[in-house]
Design an enzyme around this catalytic site. Structure first.
Site, PDB file in Angstrom:
ATOM      1  N   ASP A 202       0.835  -1.199   0.000  1.00  0.00           N
ATOM      2  CA  ASP A 202       0.000   0.000   0.000  1.00  0.00           C
ATOM      3  C   ASP A 202       0.874   1.254   0.000  1.00  0.00           C
ATOM      4  O   ASP A 202       1.864   1.328   0.745  1.00  0.00           O
ATOM      5  CB  ASP A 202      -0.886  -0.036   1.266  1.00  0.00           C
ATOM      6  CG  ASP A 202      -1.987   0.998   1.237  1.00  0.00           C
ATOM      7  OD1 ASP A 202      -2.801   0.964   0.297  1.00  0.00           O
ATOM      8  OD2 ASP A 202      -2.046   1.842   2.163  1.00  0.00           O
ATOM      9  N   GLU A 248       2.046  -0.341  -4.823  1.00  0.00           N
ATOM     10  CA  GLU A 248       1.071   0.657  -5.266  1.00  0.00           C
ATOM     11  C   GLU A 248       1.814   1.994  -5.348  1.00  0.00           C
ATOM     12  O   GLU A 248       1.867   2.745  -4.374  1.00  0.00           O
ATOM     13  CB  GLU A 248      -0.106   0.765  -4.281  1.00  0.00           C
ATOM     14  CG  GLU A 248      -1.190   1.710  -4.802  1.00  0.00           C
ATOM     15  CD  GLU A 248      -1.973   2.444  -3.718  1.00  0.00           C
ATOM     16  OE1 GLU A 248      -3.049   2.970  -4.015  1.00  0.00           O
ATOM     17  OE2 GLU A 248      -1.499   2.511  -2.559  1.00  0.00           O
TER      18      GLU A 248
HETATM   19  C1  GLC Z   1      -4.247   2.976  -0.793  1.00  0.00           C
HETATM   20  C2  GLC Z   1      -5.464   2.095  -0.782  1.00  0.00           C
HETATM   21  C3  GLC Z   1      -6.629   2.928  -0.398  1.00  0.00           C
HETATM   22  C4  GLC Z   1      -6.409   3.476   0.990  1.00  0.00           C
HETATM   23  C5  GLC Z   1      -5.097   4.238   1.068  1.00  0.00           C
HETATM   24  C6  GLC Z   1      -4.677   4.494   2.475  1.00  0.00           C
HETATM   25  O1  GLC Z   1      -4.307   3.960  -1.762  1.00  0.00           O
HETATM   26  O2  GLC Z   1      -5.604   1.440  -2.004  1.00  0.00           O
HETATM   27  O3  GLC Z   1      -7.828   2.216  -0.471  1.00  0.00           O
HETATM   28  O4  GLC Z   1      -7.452   4.324   1.338  1.00  0.00           O
HETATM   29  O5  GLC Z   1      -4.048   3.516   0.471  1.00  0.00           O
HETATM   30  O6  GLC Z   1      -4.217   3.306   3.084  1.00  0.00           O
END
Ligand code: GLC
Length: 514
Positions: A202, A248
Site C-alpha cells: 500500500d 502501489e
Molecule cells: C491505498 C489504498 C486505499 C487506501 C489508502 C490508504 O491507496 O488502495 O484504499 O485508502 O491507500 O491506506
C-alpha cells in the site's frame, strides 16, 4: 506455473468486504472467499490479492491496521486465513496479501503508547511536530482524503500535531526510525512463513517525507530514500521461494514508477497511467508501447490495470452501458495479449459499472471528510445471483446497497450465457493460458494513425499472435495474412480469407502459425 510466475500472472483483486459473506453480517469474509475459489478457478485467474483483513477499527475499511498479525473478527480468524490459503494453493492459485507500511491505525498499540504521555519513547515511531509560529499546522501538506494532513496531538499535555497523509485515524509512521524498519521486516516474515506468495504494498511511493518538512506536495511523497526499504525487503523475499511484491506506486510518471522496480527493488509496480488512458487508439498505442519498453528494460514486467477499489469502474469511465462494456472488454483483451501481469478487480468480469450509492449510504472516508463522492460506487458487493435483497452475497443487510445492475448482471445468470461478459472473460483467460508461456521477443506495433491498434507478438514455437483492437464505434475491415486463424474476440469478428472484419469497440486475437 513457470518460474517467476508473477511476471505473467493474471491477478484477481478481492475487496474482502464485498466479495462473499458467509456469516450473514452483511460484510464479506474469508470463509466467503473460500467458498468461491472454484468460481475463480473457472474464471481462469492465477492469483488473488486480498485487501486488508487485519484487526482494524475500519475507518478506512481495513487500511487502518490496529494489529497486522491477526484477522479482524469481522472477517474471520487466523484459522480461516490458513484454510483459505491452503485451499487456494490446492487449486493452484497464488495469494497476495496487502501490507500497509505508510501508517497504522490510531488504535494500534504503538500509537496508543505514543500518545499516552509526551515523553513516551514510542513517539519517535510517528511524526509529531510543533505547530507553526501562528499555532497552525507545521506545513501546508494536505490529506489525500481532504483537509490538512496534520491533526492536533491528542497526548495529554501535547501542544503540537501529528502527520496523517490519509485519514486522521491513520497516523503516518516515521521510516527513519529503526524500530519501524525492523517491525515491517518481521511482519513480512510472519506472513511469508505462513505461506503467502506475495504482498501488494500500500502507498509504496509514500513512507518517507522531506526530512525538513518543507511546504509543497512534492515534499510529502516519493522520496529516493524509500528505495533503501525496497532493497531491504527484496532481500527478505529472495530468502524464500518464488515470492513477489507489487507496489502501489500511485504516480502518473511512468519513468519514475519504473525506478521502483528491478532485480534489487520491487518485482513490479502498478502502472496507473494505463488506468488513466482513454479508449482511443492513439492513447492506447502510446501508453502500452512505452510501458512495455520501460518495464522490460528494468527487468521487471509491465502491470496492466484498469480498475481497482480506489478507481471509478472502467465500464463507467469508458462511457457506461453497452458501449462502455464493449470498450472495457476490448481494452482488457488487448492487455491480456501482451507480456506482463494483468490485475483484474472483482466484478469487472461481470461488466459492472460504478454503482450510484445514495449519499446517506456512503461510507468512504473521502466522502465523510471532504464531501467528494468517493470510492463507494466501486466497492458495492458482488451480485452472485439475481435473488434480491442479498443477491447471493449475504443473507443479511449488505454494508453498501446493491443497485439495479444486480438484477441482471449477476454471476449465475452470466455463467449460463455464452455471450455474457463473464463468458468472454473466461474465453480470454483460457486463450491467454495457451500463449503466455510462449511470448518471445518484443511486440511489434503497426504504425497506424487510424482507430485501430494492431500488434504482433512472436511466440516461442515460431507462430505469431496478431491482436487488433478497433477503437472506433463502427465496424472496420483490415487485411490479414490468409492463413490466420481467429482465436478469440470480444464481440463480432469475421475472418474471411485475408480480411478481418471487427465490430466497433472490439478486439480480436489471430494466430498465424509458422
Ligand atoms: C491505498 C489504498 C486505499 C487506501 C489508502 C490508504 O491507496 O488502495 O484504499 O485508502 O491507500 O491506506
Amino acid at each position: 506455473m513457470p518460474a517467476e510466475w508473477w511476471r505473467s500472472a493474471v491477478v484477481y483483486e478481492i475487496y474482502v468486504r464485498s466479495f462473499a459473506d458467509a456469516d450473514g453480517d452483511g460484510v464479506g469474509d474469508l470463509a466467503g472467499i473460500r467458498g468461491k475459489l472454484d468460481y475463480l478457478v473457472d474464471l481462469g485467474v492465477d492469483a488473488i490479492w486480498l485487501t486488508p483483513f487485519y484487526r482494524s477499527p475500519m475507518h478506512d475499511h481495513g487500511y487502518d491496521v490496529a494489529d497486522p498479525r491477526d484477522v479482524d473478527p469481522m472477517f474471520g480468524s487466523l484459522a480461516d486465513f490458513d484454510g483459505l490459503l491452503h485451499d487456494a494453493h490446492a487449486r493452484g492459485l497464488r495469494v497476495y496479501v496487502d501490507i500497509v507500511p505508510n501508517h497504522t491505525s490510531n488504535e494500534h498499540p504503538w500509537f496508543r503508547a505514543a500518545t499516552a504521555n509526551v515523553d513516551a519513547p514510542e513517539r519517535e515511531r510517528y511524526l509529531f511536530r510543533a505547530g507553526a509560529p501562528d499555532g497552525g499546522p507545521p506545513n501546508d501538506w494536505e490529506s489525500v482524503f481532504g483537509g490538512s494532513a496534520w491533526s492536533a496531538d491528542p497526548t495529554p499535555g501535547g501542544t503540537g500535531y501529528y502527520l496523517h497523509l490519509f485519514d486522521a485515524s491513520q497516523p503516518d509512521l516515521n521510516w527513519r526510525n529503526r524500530e519501524v524498519r525492523a517491525e515491517f521486516v518481521s511482519l513480512l516474515r510472519y506472513w511469508f512463513d505462513r505461506g503467502v506468495d506475495g504482498f501488494r504494498i500500500d502507498v509504496a511511493h509514500g513512507l518517507f517525507k522531506d526530512s525538513r518538512f518543507r511546504d509543497g506536495k512534492a515534499n510529502a511523497w516519493d522520496q529516493d530514500e524509500v528505495f533503501d526499504i525496497w532493497r531491504e525487503w527484496r532481500k527478505v523475499a529472495d530468502g524464500y521461494d518464488e515470492r513477489a511484491f507489487v507496489g502501489e506506486v500511485f504516480l502518473y510518471d511512468m519513468d519514475r514508477v519504473a525506478q521502483y522496480v528491478g532485480r534489487q527493488k520491487l518485482h513490479q509496480a502498478f502502472n496507473f497511467v494505463v488506468a488513466r488512458t482513454s479508449f482511443d487508439a492513439d492513447a492506447i498505442r502510446t501508453t502500452l508501447r512505452r510501458a512495455l519498453h520501460l518495464f522490460l528494460r528494468h527487468d521487471s514486467a509491465p502491470t496492466w490495470v484498469l480498475s481497482n477499489h480506489d478507481l471509478v469502474r472502467h465500464v463507467t469511465r469508458f462511457g457506461g452501458g453497452d458501449l462502455g462494456r464493449r470498450r472495457g472488454l476490448a481494452f482488457t483483451a488487448m492487455l491480456l495479449a501482451l507480456p506482463g501481469a494483468t490485475y483484474l478487480y472483482q466484478g469487472e468480469e461481470l461488466g459492472l459499472e460504478e454503482s450510484d450509492v445514495p449519499p446517506d449510504a456512503r461510507q468512504d472516508p473521502v466522502w465523510l471528510t471532504s464531501g467528494r463522492v468517493g470510492r463507494d460506487g466501486a466497492r458495492t458487493p458482488m451480485p452472485w445471483t439475481s435473488d434480491g435483497p442479498g443477491f447471493g452475497f449475504t443473507t443479511g443487510t449488505p454494508w453498501l446497497p446493491f443497485d439495479e445492475q444486480a438484477n441482471t448482471r449477476d454471476a449465475r445468470s452470466q455463467s449460463g450465457d455464452g455471450t455474457s461478459t463473464l463468458s468472454t472473460y473466461r474465453r480470454l483467460l483460457a486463450a491467454r493460458r495457451e500463449i503466455r508461456h510462449r511470448w518471445s521477443g518484443s511486440p511489434r506495433w503497426a504504425d497506424r494513425t487510424d482507430e485501430l491498434v494492431v500488434v504482433e507478438q512472436e511466440l516461442s514455437d515460431g507462430s505469431t499472435l496478431l491482436v487488433a483492437c478497433n477503437c472506433a464505434d463502427d465496424t472496420v475491415t483490415l487485411p490479414v495474412p490468409a492463413a490466420a486463424e481467429l482465436v478469440v474476440a470480444t464481440d463480432h469478428a469475421d475472418l474471411d480469407g485475408g480480411s478481418l472484419t471487427l465490430a466497433g469497440a472490439t478486439t480480436g486475437w489471430l494466430l498465424l502459425r509458422r
